[in-house]
Design a protein around this motif. Structure first.
Motif, PDB file in Angstrom:
ATOM      1  N   LYS A  30       0.955  -1.023   0.000  1.00 51.08           N
ATOM      2  CA  LYS A  30       0.044   0.104   0.026  1.00 51.08           C
ATOM      3  C   LYS A  30       0.857   1.247  -0.295  1.00 51.08           C
ATOM      4  N   MET A  31       2.079   1.200   0.326  1.00 51.59           N
ATOM      5  CA  MET A  31       3.071   2.403   0.514  1.00 51.59           C
ATOM      6  C   MET A  31       4.006   2.238  -0.655  1.00 51.59           C
ATOM      7  N   PHE A  32       3.897   1.587  -1.640  1.00 54.07           N
ATOM      8  CA  PHE A  32       4.821   1.662  -2.695  1.00 54.07           C
ATOM      9  C   PHE A  32       3.970   1.921  -4.000  1.00 54.07           C
ATOM     10  N   PHE A  33       4.689   2.805  -4.756  1.00 52.02           N
ATOM     11  CA  PHE A  33       3.873   3.360  -5.658  1.00 52.02           C
ATOM     12  C   PHE A  33       4.769   3.459  -6.911  1.00 52.02           C
ATOM     13  N   GLY A  34       4.413   3.203  -8.200  1.00 54.35           N
ATOM     14  CA  GLY A  34       4.953   3.228  -9.337  1.00 54.35           C
ATOM     15  C   GLY A  34       5.810   1.950  -9.724  1.00 54.35           C
ATOM     16  N   ARG A  35       6.961   2.239 -10.510  1.00 54.00           N
ATOM     17  CA  ARG A  35       8.030   1.220 -10.935  1.00 54.00           C
ATOM     18  C   ARG A  35       7.255   0.244 -11.754  1.00 54.00           C
ATOM     19  N   GLU A  36       5.721   0.431 -12.321  1.00 49.32           N
ATOM     20  CA  GLU A  36       5.307  -0.664 -13.247  1.00 49.32           C
ATOM     21  C   GLU A  36       6.114  -1.109 -14.248  1.00 49.32           C
ATOM     22  N   LEU A  57      20.152  -4.613 -11.060  1.00 47.84           N
ATOM     23  CA  LEU A  57      19.389  -3.174 -10.983  1.00 47.84           C
ATOM     24  C   LEU A  57      20.353  -2.205 -10.292  1.00 47.84           C
ATOM     25  N   CYS A  58      20.665  -1.063 -11.020  1.00 45.95           N
ATOM     26  CA  CYS A  58      21.816  -0.100 -10.710  1.00 45.95           C
ATOM     27  C   CYS A  58      20.972   1.225 -10.175  1.00 45.95           C
ATOM     28  N   GLY A  59      21.647   1.842  -9.257  1.00 48.89           N
ATOM     29  CA  GLY A  59      21.031   2.940  -8.840  1.00 48.89           C
ATOM     30  C   GLY A  59      21.810   3.680  -7.458  1.00 48.89           C
ATOM     31  N   SER A  60      21.596   4.968  -7.082  1.00 45.86           N
ATOM     32  CA  SER A  60      22.302   5.304  -6.013  1.00 45.86           C
ATOM     33  C   SER A  60      21.677   4.931  -4.899  1.00 45.86           C
ATOM     34  N   ARG A  61      22.349   5.034  -3.611  1.00 44.73           N
ATOM     35  CA  ARG A  61      21.737   4.746  -2.610  1.00 44.73           C
ATOM     36  C   ARG A  61      20.395   5.353  -2.253  1.00 44.73           C
ATOM     37  N   ARG A  62      19.608   4.533  -1.719  1.00 46.00           N
ATOM     38  CA  ARG A  62      18.111   4.924  -1.224  1.00 46.00           C
ATOM     39  C   ARG A  62      17.022   5.305  -2.683  1.00 46.00           C
ATOM     40  N   SER A  63      17.541   4.815  -3.707  1.00 39.86           N
ATOM     41  CA  SER A  63      16.865   5.199  -4.874  1.00 39.86           C
ATOM     42  C   SER A  63      15.622   4.102  -5.050  1.00 39.86           C
ATOM     43  N   GLY A  64      15.627   2.981  -3.951  1.00 42.58           N
ATOM     44  CA  GLY A  64      14.429   2.134  -4.199  1.00 42.58           C
ATOM     45  C   GLY A  64      14.655   0.773  -4.550  1.00 42.58           C
ATOM     46  N   LYS A  65      15.875   0.399  -4.714  1.00 40.32           N
ATOM     47  CA  LYS A  65      16.359  -0.850  -5.338  1.00 40.32           C
ATOM     48  C   LYS A  65      15.855  -1.941  -4.521  1.00 40.32           C
ATOM     49  N   THR A  66      16.244  -1.824  -3.252  1.00 35.40           N
ATOM     50  CA  THR A  66      15.761  -2.989  -2.204  1.00 35.40           C
ATOM     51  C   THR A  66      14.104  -3.029  -2.133  1.00 35.40           C
ATOM     52  N   SER A  67      13.703  -1.983  -2.342  1.00 35.81           N
ATOM     53  CA  SER A  67      12.038  -1.969  -2.131  1.00 35.81           C
ATOM     54  C   SER A  67      11.549  -2.487  -3.331  1.00 35.81           C
ATOM     55  N   ILE A  68      12.154  -2.606  -4.408  1.00 35.76           N
ATOM     56  CA  ILE A  68      11.597  -3.300  -5.592  1.00 35.76           C
ATOM     57  C   ILE A  68      11.915  -4.829  -5.263  1.00 35.76           C
ATOM     58  N   LEU A  69      13.062  -5.366  -4.726  1.00 34.92           N
ATOM     59  CA  LEU A  69      13.091  -6.705  -4.420  1.00 34.92           C
ATOM     60  C   LEU A  69      12.081  -7.006  -3.496  1.00 34.92           C
ATOM     61  N   PHE A  70      11.693  -6.297  -2.443  1.00 35.92           N
ATOM     62  CA  PHE A  70      10.973  -6.638  -1.380  1.00 35.92           C
ATOM     63  C   PHE A  70       9.528  -7.023  -1.997  1.00 35.92           C
ATOM     64  N   GLN A  71       9.057  -6.130  -3.089  1.00 37.96           N
ATOM     65  CA  GLN A  71       7.965  -6.408  -3.677  1.00 37.96           C
ATOM     66  C   GLN A  71       7.934  -7.543  -4.464  1.00 37.96           C
ATOM     67  N   GLY A 216      18.412   0.537 -15.023  1.00 34.25           N
ATOM     68  CA  GLY A 216      18.625   1.733 -13.946  1.00 34.25           C
ATOM     69  C   GLY A 216      17.500   1.942 -13.106  1.00 34.25           C
ATOM     70  N   VAL A 217      17.825   2.209 -11.711  1.00 38.80           N
ATOM     71  CA  VAL A 217      16.607   2.618 -10.784  1.00 38.80           C
ATOM     72  C   VAL A 217      16.885   3.955 -10.439  1.00 38.80           C
ATOM     73  N   SER A 218      15.790   4.931 -10.916  1.00 45.00           N
ATOM     74  CA  SER A 218      15.868   6.321 -10.729  1.00 45.00           C
ATOM     75  C   SER A 218      14.661   6.798  -9.903  1.00 45.00           C
ATOM     76  N   TYR A 219      14.208   8.185 -10.344  1.00 47.52           N
ATOM     77  CA  TYR A 219      13.469   8.755  -9.556  1.00 47.52           C
ATOM     78  C   TYR A 219      11.764   8.410  -9.907  1.00 47.52           C
ATOM     79  N   LEU A 220      10.708   8.572  -9.335  1.00 50.39           N
ATOM     80  CA  LEU A 220       9.370   8.159  -9.536  1.00 50.39           C
ATOM     81  C   LEU A 220       9.060   9.360 -10.649  1.00 50.39           C
ATOM     82  N   SER A 221       8.147   8.932 -11.155  1.00 53.38           N
ATOM     83  CA  SER A 221       7.446   9.761 -12.075  1.00 53.38           C
ATOM     84  C   SER A 221       6.653  10.876 -11.336  1.00 53.38           C
ATOM     85  N   LYS A 222       6.396  12.023 -11.879  1.00 53.52           N
ATOM     86  CA  LYS A 222       5.620  13.151 -11.256  1.00 53.52           C
ATOM     87  C   LYS A 222       4.099  12.488 -10.833  1.00 53.52           C
TER      88      LYS A 222
END
Length: 351
Positions: A30-36, A57-71, A216-222
């Motif tokens: 419920k708290m995870f948005f985007g990355r579809e 999956l490449c990206g800077s620290r705290r870009s959401g990589k581990t959260s993607i794995l959890f999902q 690459g794992v980057s920012y969320l869309s607007k």
């Protein structure tokens, strides 16, 4: 949905539940948005592979990589996939066999077949080599999987390097993983890390370079940033027109900083016993974040190169009155006009 004041009256404040998560990966769907698009990419590459495969999956620290794995662990890819998460940072190992046992136990737990066990199908194998034992174990695992595809998720793959340098594991572990993805019925492996494998200086990754796919794992869309700002507190928090967009401008869609901002904003509202968010509230929260940065922010700042710090400082000065994009040309002109005493390389800024 009713607002709290609809039932309690205008003079009774009901504290707002703060759903925002700072400091830990997001496991709650419920708290995870985007990355579809990221999940669609993973599903396509894993589902379409006749053999195994490797995705980084490449990206800077705290870009959401581990959260993607959890999902992914929570079933985001669907029932045709069996994901196993290996947390390299949390897993303590003593040698190659210990490492293989812990991977095997993670697989056994995920498969959920009472007939499959580490003792029976790994340790009791007659082969002398622990690697040969593990290969026989995988044959048994594949028999239990049926039509499902095994995905092994390694969070922070760079820790392999430190384990090898400390002689906790050998490079034979990486050779085994490389062979595992090469044969029919092999596992699909997903690494997360800051860099591509071909950007690492350690020589251990040479056998993976022709196998690896990168995402690459980057920012969320607007759109997804605005959903993260508004949906978790819908029915409790009322935003003045344009305020959610103002938060998006400040965070640029960086998932961690958006969570930080929203968490502090809810705390701010509870302290003031208010439900409505105005531009003035945004300014107060911004000032609080700047004056009392989180440890993660201090770590990120201290990890930056001098030019990166200067560039960010210049962006802050130029955008002090109005948040807006700042070009490399603008930064160089500002540095020269203010005589900052540092020669900014335009080519480095564009990186």
């Amino acid at each position: 949905m009713k607002h709290p004041t609809d039932n309690n009256g205008p003079d009774v404040f009901q504290p707002i539940h703060n759903p925002y998560i700072v400091g830990n990966p997001i496991s709650d769907q419920k708290m995870f948005f985007g990355r579809e698009d990221d999940f669609a990419y993973i599903q396509k590459k894993v589902g379409g592979a006749e053999k195994g495969g490797l995705l980084v999956l490449c990206g800077s620290r705290r870009s959401g990589k581990t959260s993607i794995l959890f999902q992914v662990i929570n079933g985001r890819l669907g029932p045709d996939f069996l994901p196993v998460l290996i947390d390299m940072q949390a897993m303590a190992v003593e040698n190659d066999l210990d490492f293989l046992i812990k991977i095997a136990q993670g697989i056994v737990d995920a498969v959920g077949d009472s007939e499959l066990s580490v003792d029976k199908h790994l340790l009791a194998q007659a082969e002398e080599s622990s690697f040969a034992k593990f290969e026989k174990f995988i044959v048994r695992v594949n028999q239990c999987l049926g039509a499902r595809k095994l995905i092994i998720l390694f969070d922070e793959y760079e820790i392999f390097e430190s384990h090898i340098e400390k002689n906790l594991i050998s490079t034979r572990i990486l050779n085994l993983l490389g062979n595992w993805v090469d044969y029919k019925g092999g596992a699909f492996i997903v690494f997360t890390g800051n860099d591509r494998l071909d950007e690492r200086t350690a020589p251990y990754w040479s056998s993976f370079l022709t196998k690896a796919l990168y995402r690459g794992v980057s920012y969320l869309s607007k759109r997804d940033t605005l959903r993260l700002i508004q949906e978790p507190v819908q029915g409790s928090v009322r935003y003045q027109d344009g305020v959610p967009e103002q938060i998006w401008t400040l965070t640029a869609g960086q998932a961690f900083y958006t969570q930080v901002y929203c968490q502090m904003l809810v705390d701010h509202l509870n302290e003031r016993r208010e439900y409505d968010v105005t531009a003035d509230d945004i300014q107060q929260v911004t000032d609080e974040i700047v004056e009392n940065p989180l440890p993660q922010m201090n770590f990120s700042w201290n990890s930056m190169l001098p030019m990166e710090k200067i560039a960010l400082s210049i962006i802050g000065e130029i955008s002090r009155d109005e948040a807006k994009p700042v070009s490399a040309k603008d930064m160089i002109a500002f540095a020269r006009a203010q005589k900052v005493g540092y020669d900014i390389d335009p080519s480095k800024l564009n990186e």
